[in-house]
Design a protein around this motif. Sequence first.
Motif, PDB file in Angstrom:
ATOM      1  N   ALA A 214       0.867  -1.174   0.000  1.00 44.45           N
ATOM      2  CA  ALA A 214       0.000   0.000   0.000  1.00 44.45           C
ATOM      3  C   ALA A 214       0.904   1.224   0.000  1.00 44.45           C
ATOM      4  O   ALA A 214       1.864   1.283   0.783  1.00 44.45           O
ATOM      5  CB  ALA A 214      -0.917   0.006   1.221  1.00 44.45           C
ATOM      6  N   PRO A 215       0.645   2.211  -0.859  1.00 44.49           N
ATOM      7  CA  PRO A 215       1.555   3.359  -0.953  1.00 44.49           C
ATOM      8  C   PRO A 215       1.681   4.127   0.353  1.00 44.49           C
ATOM      9  O   PRO A 215       2.757   4.645   0.671  1.00 44.49           O
ATOM     10  CB  PRO A 215       0.942   4.213  -2.060  1.00 44.49           C
ATOM     11  CG  PRO A 215      -0.465   3.750  -2.210  1.00 44.49           C
ATOM     12  CD  PRO A 215      -0.463   2.304  -1.828  1.00 44.49           C
ATOM     13  N   GLU A 216       0.587   4.200   1.143  1.00 41.19           N
ATOM     14  CA  GLU A 216       0.669   4.937   2.408  1.00 41.19           C
ATOM     15  C   GLU A 216       1.590   4.231   3.401  1.00 41.19           C
ATOM     16  O   GLU A 216       2.291   4.884   4.189  1.00 41.19           O
ATOM     17  CB  GLU A 216      -0.715   5.147   3.021  1.00 41.19           C
ATOM     18  CG  GLU A 216      -1.482   3.877   3.344  1.00 41.19           C
ATOM     19  CD  GLU A 216      -2.312   3.342   2.194  1.00 41.19           C
ATOM     20  OE1 GLU A 216      -3.207   2.514   2.435  1.00 41.19           O
ATOM     21  OE2 GLU A 216      -2.074   3.770   1.035  1.00 41.19           O
ATOM     22  N   LEU A 217       1.628   2.882   3.364  1.00 41.68           N
ATOM     23  CA  LEU A 217       2.524   2.143   4.256  1.00 41.68           C
ATOM     24  C   LEU A 217       3.982   2.336   3.838  1.00 41.68           C
ATOM     25  O   LEU A 217       4.852   2.580   4.677  1.00 41.68           O
ATOM     26  CB  LEU A 217       2.170   0.660   4.258  1.00 41.68           C
ATOM     27  CG  LEU A 217       0.896   0.250   4.979  1.00 41.68           C
ATOM     28  CD1 LEU A 217       0.643  -1.243   4.807  1.00 41.68           C
ATOM     29  CD2 LEU A 217       0.974   0.601   6.458  1.00 41.68           C
ATOM     30  N   LEU A 218       4.247   2.217   2.538  1.00 37.35           N
ATOM     31  CA  LEU A 218       5.615   2.390   2.058  1.00 37.35           C
ATOM     32  C   LEU A 218       6.080   3.831   2.260  1.00 37.35           C
ATOM     33  O   LEU A 218       7.246   4.069   2.586  1.00 37.35           O
ATOM     34  CB  LEU A 218       5.699   1.999   0.579  1.00 37.35           C
ATOM     35  CG  LEU A 218       5.396   0.541   0.245  1.00 37.35           C
ATOM     36  CD1 LEU A 218       5.511   0.302  -1.259  1.00 37.35           C
ATOM     37  CD2 LEU A 218       6.312  -0.405   1.007  1.00 37.35           C
ATOM     38  N   GLY A 219       5.171   4.786   2.083  1.00 39.59           N
ATOM     39  CA  GLY A 219       5.531   6.184   2.313  1.00 39.59           C
ATOM     40  C   GLY A 219       5.841   6.449   3.773  1.00 39.59           C
ATOM     41  O   GLY A 219       6.798   7.166   4.100  1.00 39.59           O
TER      42      GLY A 219
END
Length: 358
Positions: A214-219
């Motif tokens: 998920a992009p929010e987790l990686l960010g």
Amino acid sequence: MPEFARNMDQDAAAPFCTTTNTSYYHSLIDWGDANDPLRKLLSPSLPAAGGKGIWGASDEEAEYLAQGYRHKFRTSAFLMLPETEAEEGVSPALEYVAAHPEIRQVILAGGDCFSLPTPKLRKLIQSLRAIPHVGIIRLSTRMPVMEPMRITDDLGLLRLIREFSTPSKPLYLMAHIHHPREMTEQAIRAFRSLGDAGAVIVNRTPILGGINDAPELLGELLERLELAGVTPYYFFVDRPREESGEFAVSLSRAYRLVEEAKLTTAGLGRRARLAVNHDAGFIEVLAVEGGKAYLKFHASPDDDAGKFITADCPDDALWLTDLPGSESRIGSLTIDWTDSEDYGLRTSYVKRPYQIGD
């Protein structure tokens, strides 16, 4: 036998590798949630589970020369850490490195370096430092997030880092952090202690379905790494396997996830790359757009770098062998990624009159 190798094989009283105490890491897990991402990271199908190994980036199936070492790239050698003290110890590996002055970097891989008792790790690093042409030593570990007290409570380990990581010959710490929840206050203290001792710390993270895709987790992970003084080095896609198929993420989706994650951070986390560590070499995924994958070699067994590849890339392609026809073009050459012997590159790769450093 050289003196440094003979010294390395002495002092066999202590075990060569210890078992990680995962009670700390277990305390971070919501055991009532079967989908808890940290719980999934303990899956036996992931080699990084429990801190007993490092997610292999497709290198774990490679053949190693003699006693646990491999000279994959011209200037770099991989030295595998055995689970137990081997009969010959690591002397053959040290002798090989000493006999090849082109090797300027040694990567300690195949297990968690900080699972070694500190005296054994000291002997190993001291032996490598006795080889004049070895400038960089890279240590792979998940210990700062699996058992941070192993770092902060062991003053001998921090003295070791301080002694052998110098401006001219640094120790690089290759951290493997998979989820932002692993970056606790205790883990951050461990990383800061290692940084204060002189280690250069970078991180690599696999893109894992159902865990961090998920992009929010990686960010969030990028942000936490930066705040802890850990350089986000690269994300990577690993070769899918039957036992770990539930964690597979397609190349196109992995690219989109990483790019969207970068947009969430204003810091230096945008330096992180997406990579594939294929037996043919270390390959950056520059972009996946319009059904095409744009790739670049950063290193290869033939010491070529800067090779640019354009290949058809369906949305469901999980690995280089899933590219249509399993072939890609490099200049006038046709490359077959499916060749299990050498992936078509070992014998057909040609050099160009330029190189880009990795």
